[in-house]
Scaffold this motif. Structure first.
Motif, PDB file in Angstrom:
ATOM      1  N   THR A  75      12.534  -2.828  14.534  1.00 34.43           N
ATOM      2  CA  THR A  75      13.797  -2.403  15.125  1.00 34.43           C
ATOM      3  C   THR A  75      14.642  -3.642  15.362  1.00 34.43           C
ATOM      4  O   THR A  75      14.114  -4.721  15.638  1.00 34.43           O
ATOM      5  CB  THR A  75      13.585  -1.657  16.451  1.00 34.43           C
ATOM      6  N   PHE A  76      15.930  -3.500  15.229  1.00 29.06           N
ATOM      7  CA  PHE A  76      16.820  -4.652  15.356  1.00 29.06           C
ATOM      8  C   PHE A  76      18.222  -4.169  15.670  1.00 29.06           C
ATOM      9  O   PHE A  76      18.528  -2.982  15.560  1.00 29.06           O
ATOM     10  CB  PHE A  76      16.835  -5.475  14.063  1.00 29.06           C
ATOM     11  N   ALA A  77      19.058  -5.090  16.059  1.00 32.80           N
ATOM     12  CA  ALA A  77      20.473  -4.806  16.287  1.00 32.80           C
ATOM     13  C   ALA A  77      21.270  -6.005  15.799  1.00 32.80           C
ATOM     14  O   ALA A  77      20.824  -7.148  15.922  1.00 32.80           O
ATOM     15  CB  ALA A  77      20.735  -4.567  17.764  1.00 32.80           C
ATOM     16  N   LEU A  78      22.418  -5.737  15.222  1.00 38.83           N
ATOM     17  CA  LEU A  78      23.295  -6.836  14.838  1.00 38.83           C
ATOM     18  C   LEU A  78      23.910  -7.403  16.112  1.00 38.83           C
ATOM     19  O   LEU A  78      24.389  -6.666  16.960  1.00 38.83           O
ATOM     20  CB  LEU A  78      24.392  -6.355  13.891  1.00 38.83           C
ATOM     21  N   GLY A  79      23.858  -8.707  16.240  1.00 37.57           N
ATOM     22  CA  GLY A  79      24.388  -9.351  17.434  1.00 37.57           C
ATOM     23  C   GLY A  79      25.809  -9.834  17.224  1.00 37.57           C
ATOM     24  O   GLY A  79      26.512  -9.419  16.304  1.00 37.57           O
ATOM     25  N   SER A  80      26.221 -10.743  18.062  1.00 41.92           N
ATOM     26  CA  SER A  80      27.578 -11.290  17.968  1.00 41.92           C
ATOM     27  C   SER A  80      27.580 -12.546  17.108  1.00 41.92           C
ATOM     28  O   SER A  80      28.149 -13.571  17.471  1.00 41.92           O
ATOM     29  CB  SER A  80      28.126 -11.584  19.354  1.00 41.92           C
ATOM     30  N   THR A 123      18.529  -8.361   7.649  1.00 36.39           N
ATOM     31  CA  THR A 123      18.590  -6.963   8.075  1.00 36.39           C
ATOM     32  C   THR A 123      17.749  -6.071   7.168  1.00 36.39           C
ATOM     33  O   THR A 123      16.996  -5.217   7.645  1.00 36.39           O
ATOM     34  CB  THR A 123      20.057  -6.484   8.078  1.00 36.39           C
TER      35      THR A 123
END
Length: 53
Positions: free
Chosen positions: A28-33, A19
């Protein structure tokens, strides 16, 4: 620390490192499951009052 705690620590540290690298490079990024973030949790609810049989 037991083996499971060390394994979880390594996984969390890896995700935090990924991260930070993405953020520092402007990606750009997003924390996943990822399993370290998403776990089935049992929740108990406590209410004031007395227990009645």
């Amino acid at each position: 620390m037991d083996a499971a705690a060390i394994r979880d620590f390594d996984r969390i540290a890896g995700e935090i490192g990924r991260t930070l690298l993405l953020a520092w490079t402007g990606q750009t990024f997003a924390l996943g499951s990822t399993p370290i973030w998403v776990r089935n949790v049992a929740v108990a609810l406590t209410l004031p009052g007395e227990v009645r049989p």
